[in-house]
Scaffold this motif. Structure first.
Motif, PDB file in Angstrom:
ATOM      1  N   LEU A  38       0.853  -1.200   0.000  1.00 61.92           N
ATOM      2  CA  LEU A  38       0.000   0.000   0.000  1.00 61.92           C
ATOM      3  C   LEU A  38       0.882   1.240   0.000  1.00 61.92           C
ATOM      4  CD1 LEU A  38      -2.640  -0.913   2.753  1.00 61.92           C
ATOM      5  CD2 LEU A  38      -3.037  -0.845   0.282  1.00 61.92           C
ATOM      6  N   ALA A  79      -2.007   5.897   1.822  1.00 61.17           N
ATOM      7  CA  ALA A  79      -3.133   4.979   2.029  1.00 61.17           C
ATOM      8  C   ALA A  79      -3.053   4.329   3.401  1.00 61.17           C
ATOM      9  CB  ALA A  79      -3.149   3.917   0.939  1.00 61.17           C
ATOM     10  N   VAL A  87      -6.728   7.143  -0.966  1.00 59.85           N
ATOM     11  CA  VAL A  87      -6.639   5.690  -1.194  1.00 59.85           C
ATOM     12  C   VAL A  87      -6.978   5.442  -2.664  1.00 59.85           C
ATOM     13  CG1 VAL A  87      -7.566   3.428  -0.581  1.00 59.85           C
ATOM     14  CG2 VAL A  87      -7.287   5.174   1.187  1.00 59.85           C
ATOM     15  N   ASP A 146      -4.455   0.774  -4.493  1.00 65.66           N
ATOM     16  CA  ASP A 146      -4.445   0.380  -3.077  1.00 65.66           C
ATOM     17  C   ASP A 146      -5.596  -0.580  -2.775  1.00 65.66           C
ATOM     18  OD1 ASP A 146      -2.217   1.982  -2.300  1.00 65.66           O
ATOM     19  OD2 ASP A 146      -3.520   3.750  -2.295  1.00 65.66           O
TER      20      ASP A 146
END
Length: 619
Positions: free
Chosen positions: A581, A585, A606, A610
């Motif tokens: 990630l 995020a 995000v 992600d």
């Protein structure tokens, strides 16, 4: 002196009233604490309920057994359905209310609701036991215990009122602010911020010249908010429209050097979509005029609300500018407009139930969460009241989905995205607004409320009857043909292509130019068929026919999204352990702790990549 309550609700504005009613109607013992018993459900700003998207929210509250729609219908002085020239997803009910009667009716309804007690006092602090809230402390030093607490403090937390260079503490005009509670919450680890809102001057209606204004009457066929049979007044009051001009703008500019907004004395951000008049003429300098709505405050008062003229400029500047508006030349001002700055708590600190993440059994609702508007506040209070009751009784929580209600959109936006300016609901915020219409709120939500125990069997039966009857009308349209000789003259008058052969009435009603009333006039047996149904059922059937294909496409989208919305994430999941990630995020996911994959996908920062990583990991 006090027993231990199931739930304490702090504040008796629109959020607090709906919270108290919902929890009490579910069976909880509730103490509603307010600074002033005479201002329960006070309309602090404009004397109206509903409007674009807001009207949908009021209908949703009513469909689930809330009180806002009933009180509005009982006290309205004018009703209008907005956006009728657009599709039904945009139709929005709005009612002008009698300000005094609105507050009185709310108090009467609460007093007639079993399980609600009242206490006039100010809450200075909250009590805790471990990681749970356990009660409140009032300004009289009284400690009152409860299993859950709902804070609905409105604009009262460290409120400061600004009029020009003058400023003084207050939650609204002539009422003191609430101190101590913010400091206690910060001490417990909560993050707070400042926001600003405002209100216009009120004037003496006897001093206005209405001949210089445009009349604005309500709908001839008066609508309603509540799905219950609330008696409606046969009379309505007129509102008016007038406009500012360059003289008004020049006069207002004279006060800019004393404006608390422009000189930096106000730190909090104000509502983007309801700006003050000085903000309007500063931001939209190219406009020669701005609309002013002249709204009566009630049946038996001469007081007028000057909608569109919210301001915090010096009172003498306000008055001088007012008298240069057409119709206001001899206006007498009852009280000046003002701005108010107050504390709020970023709503990313909440779960989707509106319970705080930091302290169990503590709920926030209304302007404390950074929203603006009676309707937005009432809906949050309603959901907080339900979830507080459910939580302390170990019952299943209620989380409204974005695809089933505007209330769900509102809460998801707040908790997932947060807000740095007063949040206001718009139809554009709801991606599934075609399904979230004001006409079908009962179909969408009454079954949910019935399962909770908030609405009666009779109300659910009425909803099922509406569904059954509207389906019956649609079936008649799909199976009954109409001949060219019956309808061609009508079609030509409507500017649409005549028939060359018999067709099913369903296909004819699908044309945008043709209404169900047109077909009723053209086909005798159809008129007879419709006579057994009420107007709401007939309207529902017409909407189903005209938008059937759109509804099907929208439901396909909802079904696809449902897979992500139903994929729950463990609340204790450690996102920091997923190095795939992005750093942003990980930080955002750790802070928000989304409940589902769908909620995670809506967090700012995000990315779709992600989400793909999360999906792979969860599989």
């Amino acid at each position: 002196m006090f027993k231990k309550y199931d739930i304490i609700v702090v504040g008796a504005g629109h959020a607090g009233c709906e919270a108290a009613a919902a929890a009490a109607n579910l069976g909880s013992s509730v103490l509603l604490i307010t600074m002033n018993m005479e201002t329960i459900a006070q309309m602090s700003c404009n004397p109206a309920m509903g409007g674009v998207a807001k009207g949908q929210i009021v209908r949703e509250i009513d469909a689930m057994g809330g009180y806002s729609g009933i009180v509005t219908d009982k006290t309205s002085i004018q009703f209008r359905m907005l956006n009728l020239s657009k599709g039904p997803a945009m139709w929005s009910p709005r009612a002008q209310s009698d300000r005094k009667r609105f507050s009185e009716e709310w108090r009467l309804m609460l007093e007639q609701t079993s399980n609600i007690d009242f206490w006039q006092d100010t809450v200075k602090s909250i009590l805790t036991k471990g990681d749970k809230v356990s009660g409140v402390v009032t300004s009289l030093g009284i400690e009152i215990e409860a299993n859950a607490v709902i804070l609905t403090n409105g604009t009262f937390l460290n409120g400061i009122i600004h009029i020009g260079e003058k400023k003084f503490g207050g939650g609204r005009t002539a009422e003191k602010s609430a101190t101590g509670l913010t400091e206690k919450l910060i001490e417990l680890g909560f993050e707070s911020g400042r926001m600003k809102t405002g209100t216009p001057p009120r004037v003496d209606g006897r001093s206005l010249d209405y001949s210089k204004m445009e009349e604005q009457w309500g709908d001839k066929k008066r609508g309603r908010f509540s799905y219950t049979a609330v008696p409606l007044s046969t009379e309505q009051r007129c509102c008016w429209i007038t406009y500012t001009n360059e003289k008004v703008h020049d006069t207002l500019k004279e006060g800019f050097e004393k404006s608390p907004m422009f000189t930096g004395r106000i730190k909090g951000l104000g509502p983007r979509y309801c700006p003050s008049i000085e903000d309007k003429i500063n931001r939209f300098a190219e406009r020669e005029r701005h609309q002013i709505f002249v709204e009566p405050e009630g049946w038996n008062t001469v007081e007028i609300y000057v909608n569109g003229f919210s301001t915090s400029l010096p009172e003498e500047v306000q008055y001088k500018a007012l008298t240069q508006i057409p119709g206001f030349e001899n206006a007498k001002m009852f009280r000046p407009g003002y701005a108010i700055e107050y504390d709020y708590f970023p709503p990313t600190q909440l779960n989707l139930t509106l319970e705080t993440k930091l302290l169990k059994n503590l709920f926030f609702a209304g302007q404390i969460n950074g929203t603006t508007g009676y309707e937005e506040a009432a809906s949050q209070g309603f959901i907080a009241g339900i979830n507080a009751h459910q939580k302390i009784n170990d019952l299943h929580e209620l989380i409204m989905k974005r695809s089933e209600s505007y209330i769900g959109v509102l809460i998801d936006d707040l908790v997932t995205k947060g807000t740095e300016e007063p949040y206001r609901m718009f139809t554009s915020r709801a991606e599934h607004r075609l399904l979230l219409r004001q006409d079908n709120a009962d179909i969408r939500l009454t079954p949910i409320a019935h399962k909770l125990g908030l609405v009666s069997d009779n109300r659910l039966n009425l909803v099922n009857e509406k569904i059954r009857d509207s389906d019956s009308i649609v079936r008649f349209l799909k199976t009954t043909s109409i001949a060219p000789s019956e309808v061609n003259s009508l079609l030509e008058s409507l500017g649409t292509t005549p028939l060359t052969q018999n067709v099913k009435m369903f296909s004819l009603l699908s044309r945008p130019q043709v209404s169900i009333e047109d077909l009723r006039k053209a086909h005798l047996s159809f008129d007879t068929e419709l006579n057994q149904f009420n107007s709401d059922t007939i309207e529902q059937a017409e909407i189903k026919v005209k938008y059937e294909s759109y509804f099907e496409k929208e439901m396909e989208i909802v079904d696809k999204m449902k897979k992500m919305e139903d994929q729950e994430i463990n609340p204790g999941f450690n996102y920091q352990s997923l190095v795939s990630l992005s750093k942003e995020a990980r930080e955002k996911l750790m802070k928000i702790k989304p409940r589902t994959l769908g909620q995670a996908s809506r967090i700012s920062g995000v990315s779709p990549a992600d989400i793909s990583v999360l999906m792979i990991h969860m599989r």
